[in-house]
Design a protein around this motif. Structure first.
Motif, PDB file in Angstrom:
ATOM      1  N   UNK A  79      -0.277  28.131 -30.518  1.00  0.00           N
ATOM      2  CA  UNK A  79       0.498  27.868 -29.309  1.00  0.00           C
ATOM      3  C   UNK A  79       1.975  28.187 -29.543  1.00  0.00           C
ATOM      4  N   UNK A  80       2.489  27.810 -30.692  1.00  0.00           N
ATOM      5  CA  UNK A  80       3.893  28.102 -31.006  1.00  0.00           C
ATOM      6  C   UNK A  80       4.156  29.599 -31.019  1.00  0.00           C
TER       7      UNK A  80
ATOM      8  N   UNK B 280       7.806  35.907 -31.724  1.00  0.00           N
ATOM      9  CA  UNK B 280       7.410  36.218 -33.117  1.00  0.00           C
ATOM     10  C   UNK B 280       7.997  35.212 -34.108  1.00  0.00           C
ATOM     11  N   UNK B 281       7.439  34.002 -34.117  1.00  0.00           N
ATOM     12  CA  UNK B 281       7.960  32.936 -34.974  1.00  0.00           C
ATOM     13  C   UNK B 281       7.320  32.931 -36.356  1.00  0.00           C
ATOM     14  N   UNK B 282       6.136  33.532 -36.477  1.00  0.00           N
ATOM     15  CA  UNK B 282       5.444  33.576 -37.767  1.00  0.00           C
ATOM     16  C   UNK B 282       5.851  34.832 -38.519  1.00  0.00           C
TER      17      UNK B 282
ATOM     18  N   UNK C  67      11.255  25.295 -36.224  1.00  0.00           N
ATOM     19  CA  UNK C  67      11.470  26.360 -35.238  1.00  0.00           C
ATOM     20  C   UNK C  67      10.799  27.667 -35.608  1.00  0.00           C
ATOM     21  N   UNK C  68      10.441  27.867 -36.881  1.00  0.00           N
ATOM     22  CA  UNK C  68       9.797  29.110 -37.303  1.00  0.00           C
ATOM     23  C   UNK C  68      10.801  30.184 -37.646  1.00  0.00           C
ATOM     24  N   UNK C  69      10.310  31.434 -37.741  1.00  0.00           N
ATOM     25  CA  UNK C  69      11.182  32.543 -38.100  1.00  0.00           C
ATOM     26  C   UNK C  69      11.584  32.561 -39.559  1.00  0.00           C
TER      27      UNK C  69
END
Length: 359
Positions: free
Chosen positions: A271-272, A277-279, A302-304
């Motif tokens: 879902x995130x 493109x957070x992964x 937050x990812x990234x």
């Protein structure tokens, strides 16, 4: 008079981004802990000591009058001291405060485990002690942390560091308190403000770990990018789905069907990724390894960049997973849930040396 303190870092278990838009997050307080040492002075001088050096000033009823512009490495602590002195609202004694650096890997890179929130919590509790005040240190830390980063962030990291354990947290509205801090009536506004919506959950029965990807990310920038392209209807739909998955994850932390829990964690991570493109590629590799070892993981925060929180059905599988991840060059941590901010019987000797040198 002096006091030694420590506070834990944090990792988001669920609810990243959703908590910014009215949803619920689950956040774990974890080690390594950050240490602080505060010492009351007989004059009005203030010295803040961190790894980057020392910042000096003097107390006033409107905050600290700093001797120079506040450098970035001092911004969260400095803002917290200002907020606390405004609440105090009268002339006061000074103090010296030393805060240890955030957790880093072998190459000196910060691990993305809430160092700024931890420092803010420590500063709020330390200055409350020095001033012999009774204000709500969690509210002050939430106000200070939000103000220091231009209103961005949810405060979930602050709540977890302060309260300890695994917490269920809903974003606390601080805009009115930030305004009162500047315009007047701050103490009355803080006392009248509602309590923070934070609940400590039972200790997890699954085993926790962390893998740092070797890259750092700017939470503030990522939040701005996501919010710029996500409309109100999209946010509401995202929050609804995130809250449902967060509930499943909360139930799964208490033990039971690890397969069902793993599916909820994977769905939360997926879902995130709908937000952008957070992964990163290193995160993808870490999560693939988790699945291969019969475990599960997701981005935390937050990812990234930064890292992944990992879940294993037991300590033995966690140990095998972390060993496998380390063999691929990643920095890992075996995690236990930590208590919140607390006094310590013995100070960190480095911090005492920093304070002695700043006299």
């Amino acid at each position: 008079m002096e006091r030694a303190l420590s506070a834990p870092g944090k990792l988001f278990v669920s609810g990243e981004y959703a908590v910014l838009w009215g949803g619920v997050s689950r956040v774990a307080a974890v080690g390594p802990r950050t240490a602080a040492l505060v010492r009351r002075r007989s004059d009005s001088q203030v010295h803040v000591c961190v790894e980057e050096g020392t910042l000096s000033g003097r107390t006033t009823p409107r905050g600290v009058k700093w001797d120079r512009e506040v450098p970035p490495g001092f911004s969260f602590v400095a803002r917290t001291l200002d907020e606390a002195l405004r609440l105090h609202g009268r002339e006061s004694v000074g103090f010296d405060l030393a805060v240890s650096p955030s957790a880093v890997d072998a190459n000196g890179r910060k691990l993305g485990m809430g160092g700024s929130a931890c420092a803010t919590v420590l500063a709020a509790d330390a200055v409350r002690f020095v001033l012999e005040e009774k204000f709500d240190a969690l509210k002050v830390a939430l106000v200070s942390h939000a103000a220091a980063q231009g209103g961005k962030g949810s405060g979930g990291d602050v709540a977890a560091s302060y309260a300890g354990g695994v917490v269920r947290y809903r974003r606390y509205e601080v805009s009115g308190l930030i305004e009162a801090s500047s315009a007047g009536g701050y103490r009355a506004a803080l006392d009248a403000a509602p309590t923070v919506d934070v609940w400590r959950l039972p200790v997890p029965k699954v085993s926790l770990g962390y893998a740092f990807t070797g890259e750092s990310a700017s939470t503030r920038v990522l939040i701005s990018q996501v919010e710029a392209k996500m409309g109100e209807a999209g946010r509401r739909a995202f929050v609804e789905r995130s809250d449902a998955l967060g509930h499943e994850i909360e139930v799964g932390l208490g033990g039971g069907d690890f397969r069902a829990f793993s599916e909820a964690v994977r769905e939360q991570h997926a879902l995130l990724q709908e937000l952008g493109p957070l992964e990163t590629e290193p995160m993808h590799r870490v999560l693939a390894m988790a699945s291969a070892y019969g475990c599960v993981g997701k981005q935390s925060g937050a990812g990234g960049g930064d890292g992944c929180i990992l879940f294993a059905p037991d300590a033995e599988k966690r140990a095998a997973l972390l060993e496998g991840i380390r063999a691929r060059g990643f920095h890992t941590l075996e995690l236990d849930v930590e208590p919140g901010v607390r006094g310590e019987a013995q100070p960190d000797i480095r911090l005492r040396a920093w304070l002695d040198a700043s006299r």
